[in-house]
Design an enzyme around this catalytic site. Structure first.
Site, PDB file in Angstrom:
ATOM      1  N   ASP A  57      68.354  -0.848  68.632  1.00 53.63           N
ATOM      2  CA  ASP A  57      69.847  -1.430  68.473  1.00 53.63           C
ATOM      3  C   ASP A  57      70.347  -0.971  67.430  1.00 53.63           C
ATOM      4  O   ASP A  57      71.373  -1.401  66.726  1.00 53.63           O
ATOM      5  CB  ASP A  57      69.742  -2.943  68.531  1.00 53.63           C
ATOM      6  CG  ASP A  57      69.302  -3.684  69.633  1.00 53.63           C
ATOM      7  OD1 ASP A  57      69.283  -2.730  70.892  1.00 53.63           O
ATOM      8  OD2 ASP A  57      68.973  -4.621  69.831  1.00 53.63           O
ATOM      9  N   CYS A  60      67.145 -11.094  96.084  1.00 54.33           N
ATOM     10  CA  CYS A  60      67.264 -12.287  95.217  1.00 54.33           C
ATOM     11  C   CYS A  60      68.583 -12.305  94.262  1.00 54.33           C
ATOM     12  O   CYS A  60      69.004 -11.139  93.915  1.00 54.33           O
ATOM     13  CB  CYS A  60      65.987 -12.395  94.339  1.00 54.33           C
ATOM     14  SG  CYS A  60      66.171 -13.866  93.098  1.00 54.33           S
ATOM     15  N   CYS A  82      64.669 -16.388  86.889  1.00 55.11           N
ATOM     16  CA  CYS A  82      63.870 -15.065  87.352  1.00 55.11           C
ATOM     17  C   CYS A  82      62.532 -15.246  87.839  1.00 55.11           C
ATOM     18  O   CYS A  82      61.623 -15.644  86.986  1.00 55.11           O
ATOM     19  CB  CYS A  82      64.118 -13.899  86.386  1.00 55.11           C
ATOM     20  SG  CYS A  82      63.281 -12.464  86.988  1.00 55.11           S
ATOM     21  N   CYS A  91      80.377 -14.207  79.327  1.00 58.28           N
ATOM     22  CA  CYS A  91      78.883 -14.623  78.973  1.00 58.28           C
ATOM     23  C   CYS A  91      78.669 -15.410  77.737  1.00 58.28           C
ATOM     24  O   CYS A  91      79.241 -15.168  76.580  1.00 58.28           O
ATOM     25  CB  CYS A  91      78.052 -13.171  78.568  1.00 58.28           C
ATOM     26  SG  CYS A  91      76.521 -13.545  78.120  1.00 58.28           S
ATOM     27  N   CYS A 133      63.895  -6.491  92.646  1.00 58.13           N
ATOM     28  CA  CYS A 133      64.801  -7.641  92.910  1.00 58.13           C
ATOM     29  C   CYS A 133      64.955  -8.058  94.214  1.00 58.13           C
ATOM     30  O   CYS A 133      65.067  -9.264  94.679  1.00 58.13           O
ATOM     31  CB  CYS A 133      66.127  -7.490  92.232  1.00 58.13           C
ATOM     32  SG  CYS A 133      66.029  -7.493  90.374  1.00 58.13           S
ATOM     33  N   CYS A 185      69.572 -15.263  89.599  1.00 55.52           N
ATOM     34  CA  CYS A 185      70.165 -14.859  88.027  1.00 55.52           C
ATOM     35  C   CYS A 185      71.626 -15.018  88.244  1.00 55.52           C
ATOM     36  O   CYS A 185      72.302 -15.564  87.460  1.00 55.52           O
ATOM     37  CB  CYS A 185      69.670 -13.603  87.283  1.00 55.52           C
ATOM     38  SG  CYS A 185      70.096 -12.077  88.308  1.00 55.52           S
TER      39      CYS A 185
END
Length: 360
Positions: free
Chosen positions: A132, A190, A247, A213, A187, A193
């Site tokens: 990061d 699904c 998840c 968010c 995934c 999330c």
């Protein structure tokens, strides 16, 4: 030494340092770069202007390390071994990655050691450690290195350890044999999330609108929280794990085994009123050495006030009132807003009680 032999040496050195995941990707333009530019163009980066400023640098890892030929991706699991503490009206939730030591510090130190050891094994080579801290699309390179796929919630998911992982990279000018990229997307159909997000932050699969968010609101947003954000934190003081909690790939994932990322119980669910009443040294002790330093004192107190307002907790009024004299205008504004919200709630309840009595 052949690229294959060099790769084996580098991988052995990384595994010896305790990384849960290790993979090697070629130093190429990341496959998701155009998607990233589209995401920026749609305004989904919200107030994170640095992503726009450094967008061109993310086109190729050459901008991070001139002459780079390989990207060694590593990961650590931070899934807590212990159950979450019970929720209470006075407590605020903290994202699991922020409950232990700051993962940036852990990764930087360990990747620095890896860089030194790679340099000893291959004199004359050059490396740069990243976590990061440079314009690199790390999840893209993690997928290229075979570490997993990018889920609909935009998180990297590994079949064995799920998505509670932090990623780092070691860029090197060594010619290494890359791993096969992870090509599958497990995934399927699904959408748990996407469906579970209480603020509808996903504009669709793989498309996160940061401005909606909770993690963005509690960490990256600077200054006063707009009312729609302040009233929609859903108990989160710092970050949010909802899209990971639901998840299926995280259900059977084992707890993380790295002691440096182990959760500090004091950081799992801080008491919001105690936080407002704490002096600066106590606040510093809570966030020092953790990822919560990203929100700073200002953001932590602002978020605490917003949560107390969201819950209409009248017992918080004295602590909020004391902060009306705070040196930080953001904190003062958040506490004044919280007091107004709680006061209006009490007034509305009183009027409702009076109306109910009149009808009897």
């Amino acid at each position: 030494m052949s690229p294959i032999d060099r790769s084996r040496t580098v991988r052995r050195l990384a595994v010896a340092l305790g990384f849960d995941l290790v993979g090697i990707a070629p130093a190429v333009s990341p496959p998701g770069y155009d998607h990233f530019l589209d995401w920026l163009a749609e305004g989904f980066a919200a107030g994170m202007g640095y992503l726009h400023r450094h967008a061109e640098a993310r086109r190729h890892p050459e901008h991070v390390l001139p002459g780079v030929r390989s990207v060694v991706m590593v990961g650590l699991s931070y899934k807590p071994a212990e159950a979450d503490p019970p929720e209470s009206p006075r407590s605020g939730k903290v994202a699991r990655y922020a409950r232990g030591r700051d993962y940036h510090q852990v990764l930087w130190k360990r990747l620095g050691t890896l860089a030194d050891r790679v340099g000893d094994a291959f004199p004359g080579s050059h490396c740069r450690a990243v976590a990061d801290s440079a314009p690199l699309l790390e999840r893209d390179f993690a997928r290229l290195a075979g570490l997993g796929w990018i889920g609909k919630n935009t998180m990297l998911i590994h079949k064995q350890i799920g998505s509670y992982t932090v990623l780092g990279a070691l860029l090197t000018d060594l010619d290494l044999e890359p791993d096969l990229p992870f090509g599958a997307d497990h995934c399927g159909t699904c959408t748990r999330c996407l469906d579970a997000c209480p603020t509808d932050a996903f504009a669709g699969p793989y498309r996160l609108d940061a401005g909606r968010c909770i993690s963005y609101a509690t960490i990256e947003h600077r200054g006063d929280l707009p009312d729609d954000l302040a009233d929609s934190l859903h108990g989160w003081l710092f970050g949010c794990d909802i899209c990971q909690e639901v998840c299926p790939w995280n259900r059977k994932a084992p707890p993380g085994r790295d002691p440096e990322l182990a959760a500090d119980p004091a950081r799992a669910a801080p008491d919001l009123i105690d936080l407002l009443e704490a002096d600066d040294e106590a606040i510093a002790r809570l966030i020092r050495g953790s990822a919560m330093t990203r929100a700073k004192r200002s953001g932590m107190l602002r978020n605490a006030a917003a949560l107390l307002a969201e819950r209409g907790l009248s017992e918080a009024l004295p602590a909020l009132a004391d902060r009306l004299e705070d040196e930080d205008p953001v904190v003062r504004a958040a506490c004044a807003r919280a007091m107004a919200r709680i006061g209006n709630g009490k007034r509305a309840q009183s009027l409702g009680d009076e109306e109910g009595k009149a009808k009897q």
